[in-house]
Design a protein around this motif. Sequence first.
Motif, short mmCIF file in Angstrom:
data_model
loop_
_atom_site.label_atom_id
_atom_site.label_comp_id
_atom_site.label_asym_id
_atom_site.label_seq_id
_atom_site.Cartn_x
_atom_site.Cartn_y
_atom_site.Cartn_z
N VAL A 35 0.79 -1.24 0.02
CA VAL A 35 -0.03 0.00 0.02
C VAL A 35 0.96 1.33 -0.14
O VAL A 35 0.29 2.41 0.03
CB VAL A 35 -0.84 0.04 1.21
N SER A 91 2.63 2.81 -2.50
CA SER A 91 2.21 3.77 -3.43
C SER A 91 0.56 4.31 -3.09
O SER A 91 0.48 5.41 -3.76
CB SER A 91 2.15 3.01 -4.68
N LEU A 92 -0.20 3.72 -2.56
CA LEU A 92 -1.37 4.30 -2.48
C LEU A 92 -1.33 5.33 -1.27
O LEU A 92 -2.01 6.36 -1.47
CB LEU A 92 -2.61 3.10 -1.74
N GLN A 93 -0.40 5.21 -0.38
CA GLN A 93 -0.21 6.08 0.80
C GLN A 93 0.57 7.28 0.01
O GLN A 93 0.20 8.50 0.40
CB GLN A 93 0.71 5.58 2.09
N TRP A 99 -10.25 4.78 3.25
CA TRP A 99 -8.86 5.31 3.08
C TRP A 99 -8.03 5.13 4.28
O TRP A 99 -7.16 4.61 4.18
CB TRP A 99 -9.07 6.82 2.57
N ALA A 101 -6.20 1.62 4.24
CA ALA A 101 -5.06 1.77 3.45
C ALA A 101 -3.81 2.20 4.36
O ALA A 101 -2.58 1.94 3.96
CB ALA A 101 -5.04 2.64 2.33
N ARG A 137 -2.78 -1.99 -11.53
CA ARG A 137 -3.01 -0.94 -10.60
C ARG A 137 -2.04 0.48 -10.82
O ARG A 137 -2.39 1.39 -10.59
CB ARG A 137 -2.27 -1.57 -9.03
N GLU A 195 -2.90 4.14 -10.86
CA GLU A 195 -2.08 4.93 -10.19
C GLU A 195 -1.58 6.11 -10.80
O GLU A 195 -1.60 7.36 -10.31
CB GLU A 195 -1.10 4.19 -9.45
N LEU A 198 -9.01 6.90 -6.72
CA LEU A 198 -8.19 6.57 -5.34
C LEU A 198 -9.23 5.62 -4.87
O LEU A 198 -8.88 4.25 -3.98
CB LEU A 198 -7.94 7.47 -4.67
N LEU A 205 -8.94 2.19 -6.25
CA LEU A 205 -7.68 1.34 -6.10
C LEU A 205 -7.85 0.84 -4.61
O LEU A 205 -7.41 -0.35 -4.42
CB LEU A 205 -6.52 2.34 -6.12
N VAL A 206 -8.58 1.58 -3.75
CA VAL A 206 -8.68 0.80 -2.45
C VAL A 206 -9.52 -0.23 -2.33
O VAL A 206 -9.36 -1.43 -1.69
CB VAL A 206 -9.22 1.91 -1.50
#
Length: 247
Positions: A23, A25-27, A49, A52, A141, A145, A164, A167-168
Motif C-alpha cells: 500500500v 504507493s496508495l499512501q 481510506w 490503507a 494498478r 495510479e 483512489l 484502487l482501495v
Amino acid sequence: MGSNQAPLLKKRFYQVKIKSLEVASLQDLGQLMDQLQHQAFHKAYGKIWDLAMIEVSVEAIASLTQYYDQPLRCFTFGDFQLVPTVEEFEEILGCPLGRQKPYLFSGFYPSMARIAMVVKISMQELDQVKQNRNGIVGIPRRHLEEKAKVLADQGEWALFIDVLALLVFGLVLLPNVDGLVDLAAIDAFLAYHHSKESPVVAILADTYDTFDRRCINNGTRIVCYTPALYVWLVSQEREGKLGATLG
C-alpha cells in the motif's frame, strides 16, 4: 476403573500464508490530498481510506486463523466465541447499510464502457491495458495510479478521489491478484459509487469463505480483508475480550 472424562482432542495447527498488502504507493497518492480533499473522500466513501494506512500485524492474523471454528463459523477461544459482525464492519468501513441495500454480485462483470464512464479513461485505452491472469481480468494498478497522479496535477480532485477509491476497493478491501484491480472489485466499487450499495456483507462473506477454505486446504493464502479484520481484532483486545489469548 475407567475415567468418565472425555479425552481432550488435540488442536490441529493450520499452515497459512498471510499476504502483506502493498500500500506504499496508495499512501503516496493520499499525501497529494489536503484536508479538504480528505474530508471529501470521507464523505463519499466512508473510512475505507483509513484502512490503507493500517500497518497489519501478519503474526496476529496468523494466530487468529488457528482459532477459527468452521462448524460454528466463529473464532473459538477456550470457552467463549467471537465473530465479526455486520455492525462492527459497518463501523470499521464507515459504510453503514442504513436504508441502502447490501452489495451482491449480479453474476455479470462490468463492461469496459461502464468503467470508462466513471474513471474517465477511454474504453479503447482500458481494452488495451486490461490483463487476464489465469482467467481473472482486471486493470493494472500501476495504470490507475498513474491516472490518479495526472488528475492530481490537473486539480481534478473529484475524479482523483473516485480513482483512489477504486484502487482501495481493488487493493485493500477485495484484493485478489497482485498488481491487478480485478473486475469483481471494480463491480463492488461501481455499485457503491452509483447507489451506495454497502460492500460490508461481501467482505464478511469473503472472510468466511477464506477461512472455510483454510480448513479444507492446509496452506491457504490469506490476503483478502486483512486490514479490516486486523482493526476488528485490535478492537476486541482493547475491549478486553481477548486478554492475552493471542499473546
